[in-house]
Design a protein around this motif. Structure first.
Motif, mmCIF file in Angstrom:
data_model
loop_
_atom_site.group_PDB
_atom_site.id
_atom_site.type_symbol
_atom_site.label_atom_id
_atom_site.label_comp_id
_atom_site.label_asym_id
_atom_site.label_seq_id
_atom_site.Cartn_x
_atom_site.Cartn_y
_atom_site.Cartn_z
ATOM 1 N N ALA A 1 5.026 -1.671 -1.791
ATOM 2 C CA ALA A 1 3.686 -1.920 -2.339
ATOM 3 C C ALA A 1 3.620 -3.308 -2.962
ATOM 4 O O ALA A 1 2.627 -4.023 -2.807
ATOM 5 C CB ALA A 1 3.329 -0.851 -3.360
ATOM 6 N N LEU B 1 4.611 0.521 -9.100
ATOM 7 C CA LEU B 1 4.549 0.163 -7.687
ATOM 8 C C LEU B 1 5.943 0.118 -7.061
ATOM 9 O O LEU B 1 6.888 -0.383 -7.655
ATOM 10 C CB LEU B 1 3.878 -1.198 -7.496
ATOM 11 C CG LEU B 1 2.383 -1.291 -7.776
ATOM 12 C CD1 LEU B 1 1.901 -2.716 -7.572
ATOM 13 C CD2 LEU B 1 1.599 -0.337 -6.919
ATOM 14 N N GLU C 1 -0.477 3.604 -3.021
ATOM 15 C CA GLU C 1 -0.346 2.963 -4.336
ATOM 16 C C GLU C 1 -1.352 1.832 -4.498
ATOM 17 O O GLU C 1 -2.000 1.717 -5.543
ATOM 18 C CB GLU C 1 1.069 2.414 -4.522
ATOM 19 C CG GLU C 1 2.109 3.475 -4.731
ATOM 20 C CD GLU C 1 3.529 2.911 -4.765
ATOM 21 O OE1 GLU C 1 4.396 3.608 -5.295
ATOM 22 O OE2 GLU C 1 3.759 1.794 -4.268
ATOM 23 N N LEU C 2 -1.507 1.004 -3.470
ATOM 24 C CA LEU C 2 -2.433 -0.117 -3.577
ATOM 25 C C LEU C 2 -3.894 0.339 -3.521
ATOM 26 O O LEU C 2 -4.766 -0.298 -4.110
ATOM 27 C CB LEU C 2 -2.145 -1.161 -2.503
ATOM 28 C CG LEU C 2 -0.817 -1.889 -2.691
ATOM 29 C CD1 LEU C 2 -0.627 -2.956 -1.627
ATOM 30 C CD2 LEU C 2 -0.712 -2.507 -4.073
ATOM 31 N N ALA D 1 3.100 2.962 0.029
ATOM 32 C CA ALA D 1 2.637 1.625 -0.366
ATOM 33 C C ALA D 1 1.119 1.516 -0.238
ATOM 34 O O ALA D 1 0.445 1.006 -1.141
ATOM 35 C CB ALA D 1 3.326 0.554 0.476
#
Length: 176
Positions: free
Chosen positions: A23, A19, A64-65, A61
């Motif tokens: 993120a 991350l 990624e989440l 971000a």
């Protein structure tokens, strides 16, 4: 490392390691209740403005989440927070070292009356100055970014956004 070895690494370990700082900051905001389950998360433009990031970093971000199961993307392009039981990543709990760095950083920022826009030292220099590990400094900076005290722009030093009383930051570290 063989492909068989890569398959034995838990998904949470892979996600936590990969991350980006934005993120991590958004993950902390979701975990600590800034964004509630089912609630919409700011879009790319608003997230970039809130975290003081380029739009590309905000997009990364959110992606990624989403891949870690923290966010779900709706058909209309918005993002919403999923229940923590569905997350495929762990949430950081501050170590004593990170808490100590956090308290010291806030005290120094308050003592210096650092105006918004002031750049802080790099992680490495702060770690050397405080005689702690760089990871503790990084997590303290992420916690400050979660509270909108500093911005963590990619490939730039942390920058002060606003001052926040020490007690308000520390009392909100009990965790999710």
């Amino acid at each position: 490392m063989t492909s068989k070895d890569a398959m034995t690494i838990p998904v949470a370990a892979l996600a936590r390691r990969s991350l980006s700082d934005p993120a991590h900051v958004l993950l902390l905001k979701c975990a600590y209740g800034h964004h509630l389950v089912g609630q919409r998360v700011p879009g790319v433009v608003d997230l970039a403005a809130t975290l003081r990031l380029p739009h590309e970093a905000a997009e990364v971000a959110l992606a990624e989440l989403t891949s870690c199961g923290v966010l779900v993307r709706g058909r209309d392009g918005t993002y919403a927070v999923r229940p923590q039981r569905d997350w495929r990543t762990r949430v950081f709990r501050p170590t004593p070292g990170a808490r100590a760095v956090l308290i010291r950083l806030i005290a120094e920022l308050e003592a210096a009356q650092s105006p918004p826009g002031t750049e802080l030292l790099s992680d490495r220099r702060l770690a050397a100055a405080y005689s702690v590990h760089e990871h503790d400094v990084r997590w303290a900076l992420r916690l400050l970014a979660m509270r909108d005290v500093i911005a963590l722009p990619p490939r730039r030093p942390p920058t002060v956004i606003r001052r926040l009383p020490v007690r308000r930051v520390i009392t909100n570290l009990s965790g999710p």
